[in-house]
Motif scaffolding. Sequence first.
Motif, PDB file in Angstrom:
ATOM      1  N   LEU A  63       4.845  -8.662   7.481  1.00  0.00           N
ATOM      2  CA  LEU A  63       4.205  -7.538   8.157  1.00  0.00           C
ATOM      3  C   LEU A  63       2.700  -7.538   7.903  1.00  0.00           C
ATOM      4  CD1 LEU A  63       6.789  -4.776   7.171  1.00  0.00           C
ATOM      5  CD2 LEU A  63       6.654  -6.013   9.339  1.00  0.00           C
ATOM      6  N   VAL A  64       1.936  -7.238   8.970  1.00  0.00           N
ATOM      7  CA  VAL A  64       0.476  -7.205   8.892  1.00  0.00           C
ATOM      8  C   VAL A  64      -0.007  -6.032   9.739  1.00  0.00           C
ATOM      9  CG1 VAL A  64      -1.677  -8.456   9.380  1.00  0.00           C
ATOM     10  CG2 VAL A  64       0.377  -9.733   8.684  1.00  0.00           C
ATOM     11  N   ASP A  72      -6.974   2.103   5.939  1.00  0.00           N
ATOM     12  CA  ASP A  72      -6.417   3.450   5.866  1.00  0.00           C
ATOM     13  C   ASP A  72      -4.917   3.455   6.166  1.00  0.00           C
ATOM     14  OD1 ASP A  72      -8.809   4.612   5.120  1.00  0.00           O
ATOM     15  OD2 ASP A  72      -9.314   5.293   7.155  1.00  0.00           O
ATOM     16  N   ALA A  73      -4.430   2.451   6.882  1.00  0.00           N
ATOM     17  CA  ALA A  73      -2.989   2.364   7.134  1.00  0.00           C
ATOM     18  C   ALA A  73      -2.230   2.204   5.819  1.00  0.00           C
ATOM     19  CB  ALA A  73      -2.673   1.211   8.083  1.00  0.00           C
ATOM     20  N   TRP A  76      -2.572   5.889   4.108  1.00  0.00           N
ATOM     21  CA  TRP A  76      -1.995   7.068   4.741  1.00  0.00           C
ATOM     22  C   TRP A  76      -0.652   6.835   5.426  1.00  0.00           C
ATOM     23  CZ3 TRP A  76      -3.946  11.575   3.509  1.00  0.00           C
ATOM     24  CH2 TRP A  76      -5.254  11.614   3.037  1.00  0.00           C
ATOM     25  N   VAL A  77      -0.431   5.647   5.972  1.00  0.00           N
ATOM     26  CA  VAL A  77       0.787   5.391   6.735  1.00  0.00           C
ATOM     27  C   VAL A  77       1.870   4.752   5.866  1.00  0.00           C
ATOM     28  CG1 VAL A  77       1.758   4.182   8.734  1.00  0.00           C
ATOM     29  CG2 VAL A  77      -0.531   5.201   8.883  1.00  0.00           C
ATOM     30  N   ALA A  78       1.532   3.673   5.196  1.00  0.00           N
ATOM     31  CA  ALA A  78       2.524   2.914   4.420  1.00  0.00           C
ATOM     32  C   ALA A  78       3.334   3.782   3.456  1.00  0.00           C
ATOM     33  CB  ALA A  78       1.842   1.753   3.690  1.00  0.00           C
ATOM     34  N   PRO A  79       2.691   4.618   2.643  1.00  0.00           N
ATOM     35  CA  PRO A  79       3.496   5.402   1.692  1.00  0.00           C
ATOM     36  C   PRO A  79       4.454   6.384   2.365  1.00  0.00           C
ATOM     37  CG  PRO A  79       1.125   5.690   1.247  1.00  0.00           C
ATOM     38  CD  PRO A  79       1.261   4.854   2.478  1.00  0.00           C
ATOM     39  N   ARG A  80       4.101   6.844   3.555  1.00  0.00           N
ATOM     40  CA  ARG A  80       4.937   7.838   4.245  1.00  0.00           C
ATOM     41  C   ARG A  80       6.177   7.223   4.879  1.00  0.00           C
ATOM     42  NH1 ARG A  80       0.008   9.975   3.950  1.00  0.00           N
ATOM     43  NH2 ARG A  80      -0.182  12.235   3.824  1.00  0.00           N
ATOM     44  N   LEU A  86      -0.007  -3.690   2.933  1.00  0.00           N
ATOM     45  CA  LEU A  86       0.112  -4.861   3.805  1.00  0.00           C
ATOM     46  C   LEU A  86      -1.266  -5.461   4.047  1.00  0.00           C
ATOM     47  CD1 LEU A  86       2.481  -3.396   6.568  1.00  0.00           C
ATOM     48  CD2 LEU A  86       3.128  -4.710   4.526  1.00  0.00           C
ATOM     49  N   PRO A  87      -1.305  -6.747   4.389  1.00  0.00           N
ATOM     50  CA  PRO A  87      -2.574  -7.333   4.819  1.00  0.00           C
ATOM     51  C   PRO A  87      -3.070  -6.605   6.069  1.00  0.00           C
ATOM     52  CG  PRO A  87      -0.889  -9.026   4.567  1.00  0.00           C
ATOM     53  CD  PRO A  87      -0.209  -7.700   4.421  1.00  0.00           C
ATOM     54  N   VAL A  88      -4.380  -6.639   6.289  1.00  0.00           N
ATOM     55  CA  VAL A  88      -5.003  -5.938   7.407  1.00  0.00           C
ATOM     56  C   VAL A  88      -5.855  -6.921   8.202  1.00  0.00           C
ATOM     57  CG1 VAL A  88      -6.601  -4.068   8.038  1.00  0.00           C
ATOM     58  CG2 VAL A  88      -5.111  -3.813   6.037  1.00  0.00           C
TER      59      VAL A  88
END
Length: 176
Positions: A63-64, A72-73, A76-80, A86-88
């Motif tokens: 996953l990337v 910010d993903a 803010w997003v990953a933990p939720r 993840l790599p960006v």
Amino acid sequence: MTGPVLRPLLFLDVDGPLIPFGAGAHELPGGYPAYGTGDGANPLLARLDPALGPRLLALPCELVWATTWMADANAWVAPRIGLPDLPVVSWPDPSEGDGPGRTHWKTPALAAYAAGRPFAWVDDEITAADRTWVRAHHPAPALLHRVDPRFGLVPADFTTLAAWLRRPTRPQEVTT
């Protein structure tokens, strides 16, 4: 002698695929589900379904993040949704793409990041122009999967992704 077999990449956009938008709550049965943030964060984060993370992690891929949320993903997003950091993908100047009949500005950057590896990309802005560009410029198989931004990733999307990621690869294959 051959090197290690690398798993395909799965490029994830956030707005649209993970955070549904584009339709009013009155257009969806029961409105948008709200999973709650409770921390004063972006109210759209309440639309993140925590079941998405385990489903994404179960796919046979790397996953990337492929989103303007950038790092910010991860914050803010990953933990939720239960994802690790993840790599960006780093983006070029977005003015170099888009427009009628033009590739999305993300497309060349994703192909460059993939560096010849097979990849799937989930986004709500993928067009035929992107598929044509990838076919002409990326030597490995690629799945450019457009997600309906009104609903985000749904079970049918996961079925499509899982089937594509688990099949043998063939050069120069770009599918929808």
